[in-house]
Design a protein around this motif. Structure first.
Motif, PDB file in Angstrom:
ATOM      1  N   SER A  30       0.860  -1.178   0.000  1.00 40.59           N
ATOM      2  CA  SER A  30       0.000   0.000   0.000  1.00 40.59           C
ATOM      3  C   SER A  30       0.894   1.224   0.000  1.00 40.59           C
ATOM      4  CB  SER A  30      -0.890   0.021   1.241  1.00 40.59           C
ATOM      5  OG  SER A  30      -0.116   0.302   2.382  1.00 40.59           O
ATOM      6  N   ASP A  31       0.305   2.322  -0.374  1.00 42.47           N
ATOM      7  CA  ASP A  31       1.095   3.552  -0.352  1.00 42.47           C
ATOM      8  C   ASP A  31       0.269   4.670   0.273  1.00 42.47           C
ATOM      9  OD1 ASP A  31       2.759   5.641  -0.746  1.00 42.47           O
ATOM     10  OD2 ASP A  31       2.557   5.709  -2.916  1.00 42.47           O
ATOM     11  N   CYS A  32      -0.623   5.268  -0.488  1.00 41.57           N
ATOM     12  CA  CYS A  32      -1.313   6.451   0.022  1.00 41.57           C
ATOM     13  C   CYS A  32      -2.302   6.107   1.139  1.00 41.57           C
ATOM     14  CB  CYS A  32      -2.051   7.143  -1.110  1.00 41.57           C
ATOM     15  SG  CYS A  32      -3.469   6.211  -1.708  1.00 41.57           S
ATOM     16  N   GLU A  33      -2.895   4.932   1.057  1.00 46.17           N
ATOM     17  CA  GLU A  33      -3.928   4.503   1.997  1.00 46.17           C
ATOM     18  C   GLU A  33      -5.101   5.469   2.068  1.00 46.17           C
ATOM     19  OE1 GLU A  33      -2.400   2.749   5.581  1.00 46.17           O
ATOM     20  OE2 GLU A  33      -1.091   1.428   4.426  1.00 46.17           O
ATOM     21  N   GLU A  34      -5.344   6.183   0.992  1.00 49.78           N
ATOM     22  CA  GLU A  34      -6.572   6.976   0.914  1.00 49.78           C
ATOM     23  C   GLU A  34      -7.199   6.900  -0.470  1.00 49.78           C
ATOM     24  OE1 GLU A  34      -5.901  11.109   1.844  1.00 49.78           O
ATOM     25  OE2 GLU A  34      -3.776  10.954   1.456  1.00 49.78           O
TER      26      GLU A  34
ATOM     27  N   LEU B 211      -5.949   6.885  -3.533  1.00 47.71           N
ATOM     28  CA  LEU B 211      -5.485   7.749  -4.614  1.00 47.71           C
ATOM     29  C   LEU B 211      -4.505   7.083  -5.564  1.00 47.71           C
ATOM     30  CD1 LEU B 211      -4.784  10.964  -2.551  1.00 47.71           C
ATOM     31  CD2 LEU B 211      -6.651  10.602  -4.168  1.00 47.71           C
ATOM     32  N   CYS B 212      -3.814   6.056  -5.093  1.00 46.10           N
ATOM     33  CA  CYS B 212      -2.642   5.642  -5.865  1.00 46.10           C
ATOM     34  C   CYS B 212      -2.798   4.326  -6.611  1.00 46.10           C
ATOM     35  CB  CYS B 212      -1.427   5.554  -4.940  1.00 46.10           C
ATOM     36  SG  CYS B 212      -1.498   4.193  -3.779  1.00 46.10           S
ATOM     37  N   GLY B 213      -3.639   3.438  -6.157  1.00 46.04           N
ATOM     38  CA  GLY B 213      -3.809   2.167  -6.849  1.00 46.04           C
ATOM     39  C   GLY B 213      -2.858   1.070  -6.412  1.00 46.04           C
ATOM     40  N   THR B 214      -1.989   1.352  -5.461  1.00 42.71           N
ATOM     41  CA  THR B 214      -1.015   0.343  -5.041  1.00 42.71           C
ATOM     42  C   THR B 214      -1.676  -0.874  -4.399  1.00 42.71           C
ATOM     43  OG1 THR B 214       0.436   2.184  -4.542  1.00 42.71           O
ATOM     44  CG2 THR B 214       1.142   0.037  -3.755  1.00 42.71           C
ATOM     45  N   CYS B 215      -2.748  -0.653  -3.667  1.00 41.09           N
ATOM     46  CA  CYS B 215      -3.328  -1.718  -2.852  1.00 41.09           C
ATOM     47  C   CYS B 215      -4.387  -2.510  -3.594  1.00 41.09           C
ATOM     48  CB  CYS B 215      -3.929  -1.122  -1.595  1.00 41.09           C
ATOM     49  SG  CYS B 215      -5.321  -0.056  -2.007  1.00 41.09           S
ATOM     50  N   GLU B 216      -4.386  -2.398  -4.913  1.00 43.20           N
ATOM     51  CA  GLU B 216      -5.429  -3.072  -5.689  1.00 43.20           C
ATOM     52  C   GLU B 216      -5.436  -4.581  -5.468  1.00 43.20           C
ATOM     53  OE1 GLU B 216      -5.920  -1.925  -9.840  1.00 43.20           O
ATOM     54  OE2 GLU B 216      -5.899  -4.057 -10.332  1.00 43.20           O
TER      55      GLU B 216
ATOM     56  N   ALA C  14      -7.969  -2.031  -1.611  1.00 38.91           N
ATOM     57  CA  ALA C  14      -8.180  -2.591  -0.272  1.00 38.91           C
ATOM     58  C   ALA C  14      -8.077  -1.547   0.836  1.00 38.91           C
ATOM     59  CB  ALA C  14      -7.174  -3.712  -0.024  1.00 38.91           C
ATOM     60  N   CYS C  15      -7.430  -0.426   0.556  1.00 39.84           N
ATOM     61  CA  CYS C  15      -7.217   0.535   1.642  1.00 39.84           C
ATOM     62  C   CYS C  15      -8.486   1.286   2.000  1.00 39.84           C
ATOM     63  CB  CYS C  15      -6.111   1.520   1.290  1.00 39.84           C
ATOM     64  SG  CYS C  15      -6.561   2.667  -0.010  1.00 39.84           S
ATOM     65  N   CYS C  16      -9.443   1.373   1.080  1.00 39.88           N
ATOM     66  CA  CYS C  16     -10.602   2.219   1.365  1.00 39.88           C
ATOM     67  C   CYS C  16     -11.924   1.589   0.962  1.00 39.88           C
ATOM     68  CB  CYS C  16     -10.437   3.563   0.673  1.00 39.88           C
ATOM     69  SG  CYS C  16     -10.271   3.408  -1.116  1.00 39.88           S
TER      70      CYS C  16
HETATM   71 FE1  FES Z   1      -3.206   3.969  -2.465  1.00 41.05          FE
HETATM   72 FE2  FES Z   1      -4.895   2.111  -1.615  1.00 41.05          FE
HETATM   73  S1  FES Z   1      -2.880   2.466  -0.975  1.00 41.05           S
HETATM   74  S2  FES Z   1      -5.135   3.424  -3.278  1.00 41.05           S
END
Ligand code: FES
Ligand code: HEM
Length: 775
Positions: free
Chosen positions: A722-726, A728-733, A762-764
């Motif tokens: 994960s990265d932004c955890e809000e 925005l970034c798509g890392t946690c797909e 998954a983050c949100c």
């Molecule tokens: Fe960036 Fe989920 S960690 S969208």
């Protein structure tokens, strides 16, 4: 050649389809030898050609199919029905009858254990035996790992030199493994010898004589495991995982059988100790070879979890793993028959530039390093990964603090036990000047500085330190910042659309980069004063000064310029100019047609006007509101045209209007970047709990109302980056395999992607009913 072709056939070459055009085996495939020096020296490098040209090939010398690319390996790991793990511990070199007879003499009857077991038995057993590996149950092992490491350091610290492998790196993981299992910590020397024999037996190429020797050691190991097990049965209420398994036998007699316990006892001693010992030795070697990285870790111990993980990626201790096909199947464009034996060279997948940026670099700040394949993946993924991580992190924490001046003894030759899969140096000699030991100056240096949470490293901790080199007013309410490395080193490369996150007073704020990507010594960004925001921008405007040191994360890019389009429309509103100006610079350099539309309240508040006019004059359209100029969306974007793409960044209402205007256009034409999250965050009072079935592992995870899906997955031991955890970034797909009622709260997926229902962040994002994920 005809000769070679004959040779393959006599080995049972399965590649006959293309026979009309001659032998389809390339020279490299024919020559590939995992016991040869290239592979032994550096398996990832030895397969560079394969990653580039022939990612799935048949190796006649091994009679295996070799798989070298990240995605292919992961796909194989994911499907444990088509790709059975049953051969994972098979002897890779067939043994002589004589050696087999020796083993029989010891009543050797090694059976399947978790790692090479098929479904449904595997998941049943894994479920029954899992509890001790849960993060909350691993916590209690930390003090012992700490104590063992400190004791080992106390023994060597005044010596000025040591062989880390002999002095501690094999002994501590073995002790921890035995403790975890509840096995008395005696006979350790014997166990080390047995484990090495087991490795040679399974993955090595022993000569005829060695086979006999190895068979005796393995037979002894088997008997030893049996005896220890018998002793434990007398005290089933004692500590450790093996006794837990014995107790579980009473509850699930057909799942946990006698033969199973005996085999497991032996297998797990090897699984737990050699892997971790090698991983730790590889880690110290790689970090000490790159002195600046070692020093960075000494200064910033919060990087330790990611550093250990990155070493597992870069130089893993398990470099290849095996599967066998249970039906004909195609990988890439290669058709494999049923019964094809596969050697997945995970070390090669870990250096695949299709998945990892600059893969050969050891980057302490790499934020997707946790995706590495060294622990395998899917339903069989290493159960002990968090134990290994815990040990490696504590080793680093103690050594970077107590022996920061330690170095490798120069010119040492590293030797390895020849085998396909387990890899770590036999010795690792280091030296230091004891008179410089920090604890001689201050007792304080003996005290731990940090404790680490159990589990995958958190990207949140990966901050790079930079200095504010320049701060100036760019327009009314906007300051420009230049950031440079503390030690004058180049900062990482970035591409237009990329941003960094500034960490200010524990707050993270994203700012797009707007400088020159070819000047890696400086990062430039522009910050609008936003009194209503979380305070980050006010801090930048009022408190941040030239010379200040701050942390940044990134650069990362979630707003990438697709350079293949024929024509571009760039649209910026207000401070949204920052990523757009970098895109315009790039397009100009590429010689691509573009127009740049920039709206603002008034010229006074619009940053970069001079620079824009100078560089993009004839393509620039300005819309200062107080001069009565309005940006009319329909006029600017025109009709849908093949080959044209639109990139926009600015206030929400501008982006919404753009989305509306292009509502029925195909995906991939409009690219927008939002400034911040909107309504993605968890509101425990309002949320509903939901259940998630994890398809690859067969487990069900409950996501409580005060938990994100990401948190629930991590608590279940699943590593999701994960990265932004809000949102925005798509890392946690994560990939959704079934379930419709998903409550998407991210700003990454398009409407179309949401309707497809195949993925979620998954983050949100949450679900209103049970869903299944490909995890
Ligand atoms: Fe960036 Fe989920 S960690 S969208
Ligand atoms: C499985 C690597 C440490 C216990 C595995 C697998 C790999 C691996 C590659 C097979 C994964 C798959 O098939 O997908 C490693 C590495 C380690 C390490 C690199 C250290 C750096 C440990 C430790 C323990 C352990 C410390 C136990 C205390 C297991 C078990 C399995 C396993 C039980 C079988 C899981 C299953 O099949 O369900 N490990 N391992 N490992 N490992 Fe580890």
């Amino acid at each position: 050649s005809a000769d070679k072709q004959k040779a393959h056939r006599s080995m049972g070459c399965p590649v006959t389809a293309a026979a009309a055009g001659g032998c389809p085996l390339s020279h490299q495939a024919a020559e590939f030898d995992p016991f040869g020096s290239d592979y032994q020296l550096d398996p990832a490098e030895a397969l560079r050609w394969s990653r580039a040209q022939e990612p799935v090939f048949y190796s006649p010398k091994l009679d295996y199919w070799v798989i070298s690319r990240y995605d292919d390996i992961k796909a194989v790991f994911r499907d444990n029905i088509t790709f059975s793990p049953s051969i994972a511990l098979e002897k890779i070199t067939p043994v002589s009858q004589e050696a087999q007879d020796v083993l029989l003499g010891y009543d050797y009857a090694m059976n399947r254990t978790l790692v090479n077991e098929d479904e449904p038995q595997h998941t049943e057993r894994r479920r029954v035996l899992m509890e001790h590996f849960a993060p909350e149950n691993l916590e209690r092992h930390k003090p012992m790992i700490r104590r063992l490491t400190r004791d080992a350091l106390d023994r060597i610290i005044d010596q000025g030199e040591a062989d880390l492998v002999d002095e501690m790196l094999w002994e501590i993981p073995l002790t921890v493994a035995l403790h975890f299992l509840g096995v008395p910590e005696e006979d350790m020397g014997k166990l080390r010898e047995y484990s090495i024999a087991h490795t040679v037996n399974t993955w090595g190429r022993p000569s005829k004589e060695e086979q006999i020797e190895v068979a005796h050691a393995v037979g002894n190991f088997w008997q030893y495991a049996g005896k220890v097990l018998e002793k434990m049965r007398a005290t089933p209420d004692g500590p450790g995982w093996m006794r837990y398994a014995i107790r579980q036998q009473a509850n699930y007699p057909e799942v946990v059988t006698d033969s199973y316990l005996h085999s497991m006892m032996m297998a797990i001693i090897v699984a737990a100790h050699e892997t971790t010992a090698h991983a730790s030795a590889n880690m110290f070697r790689r970090l000490l070879e790159r002195r600046e990285l070692w020093e960075e870790l000494c200064r910033k111990p919060q990087l330790i979890p990611n550093a250990a993980e990155e070493c597992l990626r870069h130089t893993g201790s398990v470099v290849a793993w095996r599967r066998i096909t249970t039906r004909p199947v195609t990988i890439g464009d290669v058709e494999l028959p049923k019964g094809a034996r596969l050697l997945m060279v995970t070390a090669s997948g870990n250096h695949d530039e299709r998945h990892f940026e600059n893969p050969d670099e050891l980057d302490l700040y790499r934020d997707n390093t946790v995706d590495h394949l060294t622990f395998g993946y899917g339903s069989h993924q290493c159960m002990g990964k968090n134990i290994a991580r815990m040990e490696m992190r504590i080793f680093l924490e103690e050594f970077t603090r107590r022996l920061p001046h330690m170095e490798l003894v120069p010119d040492q030759q590293f030797t390895y036990l020849p085998n396909t899969s387990f890899r770590g140096p036999d010795h690792l000699r280091v030296r230091w000047d004891p008179s410089c030991n920090p604890e001689r100056l201050s007792e304080q240096a003996r005290e731990p500085r940090m404790d680490f949470e159990i589990g995958a490293p958190a990207v949140k901790d990966l901050a790079r330190s930079v200095r504010v080199a320049d701060k100036r007013l760019l327009a009314e309410g906007i300051v420009g910042l230049s950031l440079e490395d503390l030690h004058g080193r180049p900062l990482p490369n970035w591409t237009p659309g990329a941003h960094v996150e500034l960490l200010l007073d524990d707050m993270g704020r994203h700012y797009s980069l707007c400088g020159d990507p070819d000047r890696p010594e400086r990062l430039e960004l522009a910050v609008l004063r936003e009194p209503e925001s979380r305070g980050g921008s006010v801090y930048v405007h009022e408190r941040l000064q030239v010379g200040d040191e701050i942390g940044i994360r990134g650069p990362k890019n979630h707003f990438r310029l697709d350079e293949r389009a024929e024509e571009y429309v760039l649209i910026a509103g207000g401070i949204g100019i920052t990523p757009i100006i970098a895109m315009a610079d790039r397009l100009k350099r590429l010689g691509k047609p573009y127009t740049l539309h920039y709206a603002g309240r008034s010229r006074r508040t619009m940053a970069f006007l001079d620079r824009l006019v100078a560089a993009h004059g004839d393509r620039l359209y300005l819309y200062p509101g107080d001069e009565g100029e309005r940006l009319r969306i329909n006029a600017v974007i025109g009709e849908l045209a093949a080959g044209r793409q639109i990139y926009a960044c600015g206030p929400e209402r501008l982006l919404e209007a753009l989305e509306l205007a292009t509502n029925d256009w195909p995906a991939g034409v409009l690219h927008i970047e939002h400034f911040g999250a909107a309504g993605t965050l968890l509101d425990p009072g309002k949320e509903e709990a939901f259940e998630v079935l994890l398809e690859d592992s067969g487990f069900t995870v409950r996501v409580a109302s005060d938990q994100t899906l990401l948190e629930a997955l991590r608590a279940a031991g699943i590593d999701v980056a994960s990265d932004c955890e809000e949102g925005l970034c798509g890392t946690c797909e994560v990939a959704v395999t079934s379930g419709e009622d998903i409550d998407h709260r991210d700003r990454v997926l398009s409407r179309e992607e949401r309707n497809e229902g195949k993925r979620m962040m998954a983050c949100c994002s949450r679900a209103r009913a049970r869903i299944s994920l490909a995890l």
